[in-house]
Design a protein around this motif. Structure first.
Motif, PDB file in Angstrom:
ATOM      1  N   GLN A   4       0.832  -1.174   0.064  1.00 13.74           N
ATOM      2  CA  GLN A   4      -0.038   0.119   0.008  1.00 13.74           C
ATOM      3  C   GLN A   4       1.025   1.090   0.136  1.00 13.74           C
ATOM      4  O   GLN A   4       1.458   1.511   1.012  1.00 13.74           O
ATOM      5  CB  GLN A   4      -0.915   0.074   1.326  1.00 13.74           C
ATOM      6  N   ALA A   5       0.926   2.054  -0.987  1.00 10.61           N
ATOM      7  CA  ALA A   5       1.619   2.995  -1.227  1.00 10.61           C
ATOM      8  C   ALA A   5       1.029   4.392  -1.006  1.00 10.61           C
ATOM      9  O   ALA A   5      -0.245   4.505  -1.369  1.00 10.61           O
ATOM     10  CB  ALA A   5       2.284   3.185  -2.688  1.00 10.61           C
ATOM     11  N   SER A   6       1.575   5.432  -0.332  1.00  6.46           N
ATOM     12  CA  SER A   6       0.895   6.454  -0.006  1.00  6.46           C
ATOM     13  C   SER A   6       1.895   7.867  -0.188  1.00  6.46           C
ATOM     14  O   SER A   6       3.123   7.367  -0.229  1.00  6.46           O
ATOM     15  CB  SER A   6       0.164   6.707   1.326  1.00  6.46           C
ATOM     16  N   GLY A   7       1.288   8.915  -0.144  1.00  4.29           N
ATOM     17  CA  GLY A   7       2.319  10.036   0.283  1.00  4.29           C
ATOM     18  C   GLY A   7       2.389  11.227  -1.146  1.00  4.29           C
ATOM     19  O   GLY A   7       2.927  12.091  -1.102  1.00  4.29           O
ATOM     20  N   GLY A   8       1.733  10.377  -2.142  1.00  6.98           N
ATOM     21  CA  GLY A   8       1.775  11.325  -3.419  1.00  6.98           C
ATOM     22  C   GLY A   8       0.808  12.762  -3.276  1.00  6.98           C
ATOM     23  O   GLY A   8       0.176  12.753  -2.463  1.00  6.98           O
ATOM     24  N   GLY A   9       1.147  13.627  -4.237  1.00  7.28           N
ATOM     25  CA  GLY A   9       0.314  14.788  -4.302  1.00  7.28           C
ATOM     26  C   GLY A   9       0.702  15.699  -5.180  1.00  7.28           C
ATOM     27  O   GLY A   9       1.477  15.333  -6.142  1.00  7.28           O
ATOM     28  N   LEU A  10       0.368  16.953  -5.238  1.00  8.39           N
ATOM     29  CA  LEU A  10       0.561  17.932  -6.197  1.00  8.39           C
ATOM     30  C   LEU A  10       1.527  18.934  -5.306  1.00  8.39           C
ATOM     31  O   LEU A  10       1.118  19.385  -4.443  1.00  8.39           O
ATOM     32  CB  LEU A  10      -0.791  18.607  -6.692  1.00  8.39           C
ATOM     33  N   VAL A  11       2.784  19.192  -6.064  1.00  7.82           N
ATOM     34  CA  VAL A  11       3.633  19.951  -5.436  1.00  7.82           C
ATOM     35  C   VAL A  11       3.986  20.937  -6.487  1.00  7.82           C
ATOM     36  O   VAL A  11       3.930  20.706  -7.880  1.00  7.82           O
ATOM     37  CB  VAL A  11       4.790  19.414  -4.627  1.00  7.82           C
ATOM     38  N   GLN A  12       4.639  21.968  -6.173  1.00 10.14           N
ATOM     39  CA  GLN A  12       5.701  22.707  -7.082  1.00 10.14           C
ATOM     40  C   GLN A  12       7.098  22.530  -7.127  1.00 10.14           C
ATOM     41  O   GLN A  12       7.914  21.649  -6.228  1.00 10.14           O
ATOM     42  CB  GLN A  12       5.727  24.382  -6.661  1.00 10.14           C
ATOM     43  N   ALA A  13       7.714  22.817  -8.381  1.00  7.36           N
ATOM     44  CA  ALA A  13       8.980  22.380  -8.636  1.00  7.36           C
ATOM     45  C   ALA A  13      10.120  23.091  -7.488  1.00  7.36           C
ATOM     46  O   ALA A  13       9.919  24.151  -6.799  1.00  7.36           O
ATOM     47  CB  ALA A  13       9.337  22.999 -10.095  1.00  7.36           C
ATOM     48  N   GLY A  14      10.832  22.099  -6.859  1.00 13.33           N
ATOM     49  CA  GLY A  14      11.852  22.462  -5.903  1.00 13.33           C
ATOM     50  C   GLY A  14      11.396  21.990  -4.572  1.00 13.33           C
ATOM     51  O   GLY A  14      12.001  21.899  -3.462  1.00 13.33           O
ATOM     52  N   ASP A  15       9.982  21.579  -4.387  1.00 11.56           N
ATOM     53  CA  ASP A  15       9.372  21.090  -3.332  1.00 11.56           C
ATOM     54  C   ASP A  15       9.793  19.245  -2.878  1.00 11.56           C
ATOM     55  O   ASP A  15      10.520  19.084  -3.639  1.00 11.56           O
ATOM     56  CB  ASP A  15       8.003  20.974  -3.163  1.00 11.56           C
ATOM     57  N   SER A  16       9.546  18.993  -1.775  1.00 12.01           N
ATOM     58  CA  SER A  16       9.988  17.814  -1.317  1.00 12.01           C
ATOM     59  C   SER A  16       8.392  16.894  -1.128  1.00 12.01           C
ATOM     60  O   SER A  16       7.520  17.728  -0.710  1.00 12.01           O
ATOM     61  CB  SER A  16      10.504  17.742  -0.138  1.00 12.01           C
TER      62      SER A  16
END
Length: 121
Positions: A4-16
């Protein structure tokens, strides 16, 4: 067996972002664990792998120095810390369990369902 994978999302370039994958139904500590990704219109590609004792890691050249794979055998968890994200890192990320160096898909027997990572410019 379930990954079960989790933690994805929408971020901006340079983010973590930090992805996690929790495994169940298998003897986690004996498996090499890996992360792969698949961008739209492209084949799935290797990202990172860690052997069962955490003594050896492998990374794709495109993520070296930015991504770090780690595992906690007590918690049946493998993590992928992704720093300095780029738009080209946008993909569905999959965790997998297998054997050996783990740099190719053929090394893996079990796959998770994937988590979407989107990096905007």
């Amino acid at each position: 067996v379930q990954l079960q994978a989790s933690g994805g999302g929408l971020v901006q370039a340079g983010d973590s972002l930090r992805l996690s994958c929790v495994a169940s139904g298998l003897p986690f500590s004996v498996y090499t664990m890996g992360w792969f990704r698949q961008a739209p219109g492209r084949e799935r590609e290797f990202v990172a792998a860690i052997n069962r004792s955490s003594g050896r890691t492998n990374y794709a050249d495109s993520v070296k120095g930015r991504f770090t794979i780690s595992r906690d055998n007590a918690k049946n968890t493998v993590n992928l810390q992704m720093n300095s994200l780029k738009p080209e890192d946008t993909a569905v990320y999959y965790c997998a369990a297998g054997y050996g160096a783990g740099t190719t898909e053929t090394a893996y027997y079990y796959w998770g369902q994937g988590t979407q990572v989107t990096v905007s410019s």
